[in-house]
Design an enzyme around this catalytic site. Sequence first.
Site, PDB file in Angstrom:
ATOM      1  N   LYS A 230      14.412  -0.847   0.927  1.00 41.65           N
ATOM      2  CA  LYS A 230      14.655   0.464   1.548  1.00 41.65           C
ATOM      3  C   LYS A 230      16.087   0.564   2.064  1.00 41.65           C
ATOM      4  CE  LYS A 230       9.943   1.629   2.915  1.00 41.65           C
ATOM      5  NZ  LYS A 230       9.012   1.861   4.031  1.00 41.65           N
TER       6      LYS A 230
ATOM      7  N   LYS B   9       7.178   0.406  -8.802  1.00 40.03           N
ATOM      8  CA  LYS B   9       5.911   0.816  -8.180  1.00 40.03           C
ATOM      9  C   LYS B   9       5.828   2.341  -8.043  1.00 40.03           C
ATOM     10  CE  LYS B   9       5.585   0.754  -3.800  1.00 40.03           C
ATOM     11  NZ  LYS B   9       5.649   0.489  -2.361  1.00 40.03           N
TER      12      LYS B   9
ATOM     13  N   LYS C 102       5.473   7.500  -3.182  1.00 36.30           N
ATOM     14  CA  LYS C 102       5.475   8.902  -2.756  1.00 36.30           C
ATOM     15  C   LYS C 102       6.884   9.392  -2.436  1.00 36.30           C
ATOM     16  CE  LYS C 102       2.837   7.663   1.331  1.00 36.30           C
ATOM     17  NZ  LYS C 102       3.524   6.627   2.101  1.00 36.30           N
TER      18      LYS C 102
HETATM   19  P1  TYM Z   1       2.428   3.249   2.592  1.00 30.99           P
HETATM   20  O1  TYM Z   1       2.300   4.554   3.287  1.00 30.99           O
HETATM   21  O2  TYM Z   1       3.648   2.946   1.831  1.00 30.99           O
HETATM   22  O3  TYM Z   1       1.233   3.066   1.578  1.00 30.99           O
HETATM   23  C1  TYM Z   1      -0.101   3.224   2.018  1.00 30.99           C
HETATM   24  C2  TYM Z   1      -1.029   2.295   1.261  1.00 30.99           C
HETATM   25  O4  TYM Z   1      -0.966   2.557  -0.142  1.00 30.99           O
HETATM   26  C3  TYM Z   1      -0.694   1.350  -0.843  1.00 30.99           C
HETATM   27  N1  TYM Z   1       0.150   1.672  -1.985  1.00 30.99           N
HETATM   28  C4  TYM Z   1      -0.136   1.311  -3.248  1.00 30.99           C
HETATM   29  N2  TYM Z   1      -1.151   0.635  -3.789  1.00 30.99           N
HETATM   30  C5  TYM Z   1      -1.143   0.446  -5.126  1.00 30.99           C
HETATM   31  N3  TYM Z   1      -0.164   0.914  -5.940  1.00 30.99           N
HETATM   32  C6  TYM Z   1       0.882   1.595  -5.435  1.00 30.99           C
HETATM   33  N4  TYM Z   1       1.830   2.066  -6.242  1.00 30.99           N
HETATM   34  C7  TYM Z   1       0.933   1.835  -4.036  1.00 30.99           C
HETATM   35  N5  TYM Z   1       1.805   2.475  -3.220  1.00 30.99           N
HETATM   36  C8  TYM Z   1       1.308   2.358  -1.965  1.00 30.99           C
HETATM   37  C9  TYM Z   1       0.038   0.466   0.165  1.00 30.99           C
HETATM   38  O5  TYM Z   1      -0.081  -0.880  -0.170  1.00 30.99           O
HETATM   39  C10 TYM Z   1      -0.676   0.815   1.443  1.00 30.99           C
HETATM   40  O6  TYM Z   1      -1.872   0.086   1.564  1.00 30.99           O
HETATM   41  N6  TYM Z   1       3.276  -0.256   5.950  1.00 30.99           N
HETATM   42  C11 TYM Z   1       2.244   0.567   5.404  1.00 30.99           C
HETATM   43  C12 TYM Z   1       1.566   1.464   6.407  1.00 30.99           C
HETATM   44  C13 TYM Z   1       1.017   0.775   7.610  1.00 30.99           C
HETATM   45  C14 TYM Z   1      -0.108  -0.074   7.656  1.00 30.99           C
HETATM   46  C15 TYM Z   1      -0.259  -0.435   9.027  1.00 30.99           C
HETATM   47  C16 TYM Z   1      -0.984  -0.553   6.700  1.00 30.99           C
HETATM   48  C17 TYM Z   1       1.502   0.878   8.877  1.00 30.99           C
HETATM   49  N7  TYM Z   1       0.728   0.165   9.741  1.00 30.99           N
HETATM   50  C18 TYM Z   1      -1.273  -1.285   9.439  1.00 30.99           C
HETATM   51  C19 TYM Z   1      -1.989  -1.398   7.116  1.00 30.99           C
HETATM   52  C20 TYM Z   1      -2.144  -1.764   8.469  1.00 30.99           C
HETATM   53  C21 TYM Z   1       2.882   1.430   4.349  1.00 30.99           C
HETATM   54  O7  TYM Z   1       4.041   1.600   4.260  1.00 30.99           O
HETATM   55  O8  TYM Z   1       2.052   2.072   3.589  1.00 30.99           O
END
Ligand code: TYM
Length: 338
Positions: free
Chosen positions: A116, A200, A203
Amino acid sequence: MSEISKKRVLSGIQPSGNLTLGNYLGALKQWVEEQATFDCYFCVVDLHAITVQQDPIELRKKTREVAALYIACGLDPEKVTIFVQSHVSAHSELAWILTCFAPIGWLNRMTQFKDKAAKQQQQDSISSGLLNYPTLMAADILLYQAHAVPVGDDQRQHLEYTRDIAQRFNHIYGETFVIPEVMIPKAGARIMGLDNPLSKMSKSEASDNHAIYLLDEPNRVKKAIMRAVTDSSGEILFSDNPERAGVSNLLTIYQSLSGLSKDETQEHFAGKGYGDLKRGVVDVVNATLDPLQKRYNQIISETGYLDAILANGAEKARERANRTLREVQDKVGFLAAR
Ligand code: TYM
């Protein structure tokens, strides 16, 4: 089984863009599958979203949108606790305390931070929030004494970090935090971009045919999938070969949404061409999104429904989170507030 004897789960998604099929397959789908087995807490992580600059009006809108999508995907607000991270101030408070135990070296090694930060280099705008992002995530998880964290593959390193911080704290102050396990789905843990199957699906990617969004119209879904990058081998098989990543990705999407095994998925497409594979994926994606979008539209149009769920969720979350926070504050030596 009572809530007390059930193991606890926590996870979250950032309201930093339109949710993708990757978010669904990596996270939401398994949340729905696990909701009967665990005592679940699912938050919309708006504090994480502001680690990169957000438009305030858009952030508020996306926060409600993501919460509504949680329910539209099949989470039952009667069974699970759905809330907005910033509504529970304990997240910020524990994050600060953990920051004081977080070696900068550990944070500097985080791949997501490096990725990032690299993207923002030109703008000279990398916030220290972005560096501390995993510590806030650790606070989210540890506050609820979560046993398991259902996430996609890209969050593995953040979970390792959470475990390391928890162990460090427990080592200094005695048993305080449950050490959480990562929970990764068997299929769909890493969905790749349709336009570039080596990166990957995300969004925050701007290009047109990169992602499928959960609120996409059927025609947009069709267009993006029919244009997905494949290869010239003509073979419809799962493969680790980077040159076949596009076809593997389409097969993975089909497999996760159809519920078939890998072998059954390959058999289903045996003797067929890439056009058939793509049409098969379009059908299975649209069959998933159609009922989801209908539920979403209902939820969003029912005045007060979502806000009541979020208010109730925040109250339940606060109660659980504050218990851990108070214990931590006491252990580090803060004077109790009277
Ligand atoms: P974020 O918002 O980027 O993504 C949310 C969830 O979606 C999964 N994900 C994917 N899985 C498969 N293929 C993909 N291309 C893909 N893109 C995203 C991510 O692995 C995630 O599970 N840091 C986290 C948010 C967070 C969180 C937490 C998660 C904040 N606090 C506590 C678990 C527990 C994040 O950026 O997710």
